[in-house]
Design an enzyme around this catalytic site. Structure first.
Site, mmCIF file in Angstrom:
data_model
loop_
_atom_site.group_PDB
_atom_site.id
_atom_site.type_symbol
_atom_site.label_atom_id
_atom_site.label_comp_id
_atom_site.label_asym_id
_atom_site.label_seq_id
_atom_site.Cartn_x
_atom_site.Cartn_y
_atom_site.Cartn_z
ATOM 1 N N GLU A 66 -10.045 -10.634 -6.900
ATOM 2 C CA GLU A 66 -9.041 -9.565 -6.844
ATOM 3 C C GLU A 66 -7.961 -9.732 -7.913
ATOM 4 O OE1 GLU A 66 -9.526 -8.582 -2.069
ATOM 5 O OE2 GLU A 66 -7.709 -9.571 -2.770
ATOM 6 N N TYR A 75 -12.482 -2.551 -2.867
ATOM 7 C CA TYR A 75 -13.032 -2.568 -1.507
ATOM 8 C C TYR A 75 -14.566 -2.535 -1.489
ATOM 9 C CZ TYR A 75 -8.450 -2.103 0.736
ATOM 10 O OH TYR A 75 -7.169 -2.332 1.212
ATOM 11 N N LYS A 100 0.834 -1.199 0.000
ATOM 12 C CA LYS A 100 0.000 0.000 0.000
ATOM 13 C C LYS A 100 0.879 1.263 0.000
ATOM 14 C CE LYS A 100 -3.892 -2.217 2.497
ATOM 15 N NZ LYS A 100 -4.753 -2.105 3.717
ATOM 16 N N HIS A 157 -1.865 -5.353 1.708
ATOM 17 C CA HIS A 157 -3.148 -6.052 1.526
ATOM 18 C C HIS A 157 -2.851 -7.473 1.086
ATOM 19 C CE1 HIS A 157 -7.119 -7.168 0.013
ATOM 20 N NE2 HIS A 157 -6.462 -7.692 -1.022
#
Ligand code: IDP
Ligand code: MG
Length: 168
Positions: free
Chosen positions: A137, A51, A11, A126
């Site tokens: 994802e 998300y 991130k 993540h």
């Protein structure tokens, strides 16, 4: 146990703190293989889709700003796909708990995460939580030809009128 793939994002806080090398070293303890890697400028659309399950949470807008890099002047993340036996669990274990204060200090989040005064958990990394999430994802962040191993089926298709940047 079966061969799995899992999505990892380093991130914006991880990039800003120059933790990429440390995090990749920690992940190499899993003995998994990297099947794909890219540096991505995260659009709002991608962030909100990634998300989507959290869209009703009070911290959602802050989370979107965080993953887009708006809190760290680092408008990018490093996206990786790790591949191998039990990949999802192995990576989640080394990441540690979501809340950095609760994460084991020997995990990545325990070592490098923090809670900001605005309340967002800046936890540096993540990782997909389960098989279903991993598939969703990986398909969101990567095209098949960006991965060197495929565990999900692929097909060839001819695209018409597709615009893309090429070297001038
Ligand atoms: P995970 O990243 O461990 O899978 P999720 O519940 O999927 O945890 O949440 C996604 C991200 O949202 C977390 O990694 C963290 O950055 C942030 N987050 C989750 N829960 C909270 C919270 O209660 N307060 C602030 N930020 C949170
Ligand atoms: Mg999650």
């Amino acid at each position: 146990m079966s061969v799995e793939q899992t999505l990892v994002l380093i991130k914006p806080d991880g990039l800003k703190k120059s933790l990429t090398g440390n995090i990749l070293t920690r992940l190499s303890e899993t003995r998994l293989e990297i099947a794909g890697a890219r540096i991505v400028r995260v659009t709002r659309e991608l962030a909100e889709e990634h998300y989507v399950a959290l869209k009703d949470q009070p911290f959602f807008q802050g989370l979107i700003a965080y993953i887009m890099g708006e809190l760290h002047e680092r408008r990018k993340v490093m996206a990786l796909v790790y591949h191998g036996e039990d990949a999802i669990k192995k990576v989640r274990e080394i990441c540690g708990a979501t809340n950095p204060e609760e994460a084991d200090p020997l995990t990545i989040r325990g070592g490098y995460g923090r809670i900001t005064t605005s309340g967002i958990y800046e936890n540096a990394i993540h990782a997909s939580a389960n098989l279903e999430e991993a598939e969703r994802e990986i398909k969101l962040w990567f095209y098949p030809d960006e991965l060197v191993y495929h565990i999900y089926s692929v097909q060839e298709t001819e695209l018409k009128d597709v615009k893309r940047l090429v070297w001038a």
